[in-house]
Design a protein around this motif. Sequence first.
Motif, short mmCIF file in Angstrom:
data_model
loop_
_atom_site.label_atom_id
_atom_site.label_comp_id
_atom_site.label_asym_id
_atom_site.label_seq_id
_atom_site.Cartn_x
_atom_site.Cartn_y
_atom_site.Cartn_z
N LEU A 457 0.72 -1.36 -0.03
CA LEU A 457 0.00 -0.01 0.06
C LEU A 457 0.83 1.43 -0.03
O LEU A 457 1.83 1.46 0.74
CB LEU A 457 -0.82 -0.05 1.29
N ILE A 472 -2.06 0.34 -4.86
CA ILE A 472 -1.90 -1.04 -4.11
C ILE A 472 -1.16 -1.94 -5.24
O ILE A 472 -1.22 -1.75 -6.40
CB ILE A 472 -3.42 -1.59 -3.86
N ASP A 537 -5.72 -8.28 -2.42
CA ASP A 537 -7.38 -7.98 -2.82
C ASP A 537 -8.00 -7.77 -1.42
O ASP A 537 -9.00 -7.07 -0.93
CB ASP A 537 -7.99 -8.83 -3.58
N ARG A 540 -7.09 -4.87 0.30
CA ARG A 540 -7.78 -3.75 -0.23
C ARG A 540 -9.10 -3.59 0.38
O ARG A 540 -9.89 -2.60 0.49
CB ARG A 540 -7.89 -3.93 -1.68
N ILE A 554 -8.59 4.06 -6.15
CA ILE A 554 -7.59 2.97 -5.98
C ILE A 554 -6.68 2.94 -7.35
O ILE A 554 -7.35 2.59 -8.36
CB ILE A 554 -8.09 1.63 -5.40
N GLU A 556 -3.75 0.80 -9.42
CA GLU A 556 -2.95 -0.57 -9.08
C GLU A 556 -1.59 -0.27 -9.78
O GLU A 556 -1.20 0.45 -10.91
CB GLU A 556 -3.59 -1.44 -10.09
#
Lengths: 662, 329
Positions: A457, A472, A537, A540, A554, A556
Amino acid sequence: MHTDSVLQRLFTGTAAFGAACLLASCGTTATTGDGSTTTADGAGDDAGLDGGDVAALATPIVDLVVDANRDGVADLANADDQAHGNEWTADFGASYLANLDDDDGDKIEDVLDTVINGSDDELDLAPINMAAWPDAPDGYVGVLQLDFPEKVRLWKNGANGWEIVAGVNNDCVPTFLSCTGQDDTCSDTTAKAGILTAAELRTGVKLAIEGRDFRRDDTWDGNIHVTMWVGQGTDVKAKAIPTKDHPDGKDTVLLHVAPWIQNGNLTPFDEVRSANYFTPFTADLTAALGPNGANVKYTQYKNGSSNGAWNDAWTQDYYQTAWTAIPMGKDAGGKTLIHGMRVVNARPWGRYTSADNKCQAKLLPITWLRANYLSKDKAVIAIYLAPDTGSSFDSHGNHDLLPPYQNGQDKFPIGRIIHGSGILPETHAFYNAQGPQSPALEVTTDWLLVGHVDEVLSYVPAKTDRGWKLLIAANNLSKQMLQKLADDGHGDALLFDGKNTYDGATNNMIPAAKSVTATLNDSDLMLWSQQAQASADGVRQQVKDATGLTDAEIIEMPFLTEEVDGGKIAWQPGTANMLVVGNTMEIPNPFGPKIGGVDVFAKDLQDRLGTALNALGTDGNGMKVNLIDDFESYHINEGEVHCGTNPEGPPQPSMLWWLIKH
Amino acid sequence: MKQKVISWVVTVGSLSMAASSMAAEPGGLALQSIQLGAADRTRLQHDVMADRLARPAAYDVVAVAKGCRPDGWRTARTPEPNCSRELRALGPAGLLPMLNALALDWSPKGLSTDVGLRTQEERALTVGMLEAIGTLRDTRARPVLHAMWQQARGRADMLAPLGRQMTVARATAEALGRLGGALELQVLQAHLRPDDPLYAAAIAGLGLCKRTDSAQLLVTALANAKDDATQRWIVQAMGALASSWSWQALGRVRMEDGLRVRQRVTDALLPLLAKTQSESRERVVESLQLADLPDLPARLANLRATADATLRHDIDDLLGRVARAHATR
């Protein structure tokens, strides 16, 4: 707080006599402010009376004020300071600092010596003002009591200058500096008796509270009550003289300890530290953090254990940066003023070169930090209860800060502490005791080899309602990018071309390159990466549930993951594990496959992070993306850029912690 | 870890002398060489002899793996020995040096003198070699792996967990599982009784044994699981076995097998979604995500229609994961 100023004369018979318990530690021998000895009944040399004397008693003036209106002054004439001196609310209440910095530069925390080290040190004390009682007769004394004398020291600025008047002096070297866990260097643990002489009552005296520590857990609410009685003879406290404003004959004020406020990616940092061991890494950072980049001070230290050098390249891990401050009013433009200090938190364990020297205090991070960080307005603390405890989870890469958010009734206007699995219970308790940034959010990181939240993160400013977005780890995205390359006929393109990794023997290196096709055909790597995706995940979802973040908030960060000893670790450079300073991102260079001379992964980062596409940066036009070569330094040793750096900043006047309900 | 160290004689002509010497108490890091069958031992010794002559440096590499030496692991981010990555980096060339180190001759260099630390380092070396050997999927490793598995049941040091790290028994089972033959399936299956000390390791090994019959064994084990923790191990192993990415990597030739395994695992796990809570449910979600069956979204939508609020939340989470996995970015 306010009392009547009219002198009254009363005959109270035996009310002036008897034994008193002046401190929480009743019945102990104590020392008056001028150094003379008294007993806990408070009748020192100046009292002059014994229990047999009968005197006409005057109605004293008993009036303490603190900076309840938070303007930096404890003002006897201020109605708010008078009216709200014994409360702690969002609107009113005084606070004080844990005075753990070293203003005189002697490498001893100011709270561990017995003098006020000049005006800088005085600034770190919270003022308490006491009204004068000009007509105080000889024989009368003031008695000051602290409800938690071990938490603070109460100073008075009398004829001899600043002296400790109440609280436990305690110059013990804290247990965290001793490998045996013993307080073995105390020379003075005397409890001061809290006596003010008649002369001091007549002139009034300035008092000040000096905090010895932060709130550690929920066994104490962070409040200190200072209570004053005035009387004569013995048993002053039990037979206090009623006044108009204080029928119980005492005045009490309250001060709340300022919390430890952790820094996060959106903190306005002014300095970044790292080791200087790895040339490409430091060269890239020098450029990224310089005038054409983040424009902050970049401090490097050498490998070793003396003269500022340190044998730990994992700068993020061995201390956590933070600050503490108290309000000091507003400037002419209405801007809040504060006074405080930076406070770093040391990890409980050090890096030992052999089993033989394990637990030598000199190898603990706090020892290095005290020698090399502790200074004026820079403090060092240890949260742990015993040295050489904890694990990789207690490295501070596993401890971070979610930027400010509100999710329904949950409001975290100056951010919320987030940490991964397995941290020491005392650390979790400490975080939750601070208040404004707690309760801390725990997310699951025990599936990682190193186990740190910064591996998956990160947080970046954005021009959105929330003001930030989450980054993330995304194995999904990396696999898709590689598959597209293969589908487009670029299966032979090489990841990590020109980079090396350990071959296992000493520091020999062998080429790390692997083709796109070989990567996609590696069923183990694919399994590990898909497992890591599933675990990430889960993290997340934990963050989404807590914050209310939407998927649009968010971003990636593509990289594949491998497994070592049952734990996951980035196989490609872990690009989520980055440094954010202002509107710049210092990201591990992904060394992705090059097509037509262009690194596909680097271009992806630039396109999504460095443009207006995702509204990143405070202006929404994208962050300045700086790629840092950490491959042959941090990456192959289980970390990335964030692990090898540590940013810090000064106390933040915009973060009004005292207004936050918790 | 019990070990017997001998000096290696580096000439073909001295093989008989070396073998004779080993007959006394020769051995490697994990095995006494006598624990290999005679034919296997001789074959391995010959292979190693020839390989060592050709590439002596590779043998030094294994003996001094940096991440398992104190001067290496003490400077890494996590302060615990591990050397899987560097041993894997050796590729196929590392196979015989590692088999030699495990079973024939191990001359460690630079490990800690402290007994406790040295034990950790030796465990990490053993696990690292097993992880690296497993990923090579070379049947020449079969005798050593089977011999290690045979003796694991009675070896506390192979069974004992050390913090979050893997047991030697589990690493052995996973290496066996990766070999993936009928023989490996058979020996792992033999330990699928909850009271067997190798039960957890065998479950993990089956999770890496890419065969359709592994799936059936795990489904049966799941049905027989007596507690949540056991159920979670099995669910996790099922997810590993069903990993769609991993099957894809094996190519078209294995696609049908992969689909059958993913189907079987999904069929067994979907009903568990509603029956589990918190951590156990998260493991089920992850394993369904790994299986990533094409009709999973439709089946989840059906389940969602009768789900309570918490289950709906978790189904929506899983649907989101699946959607992201297939999104075009």
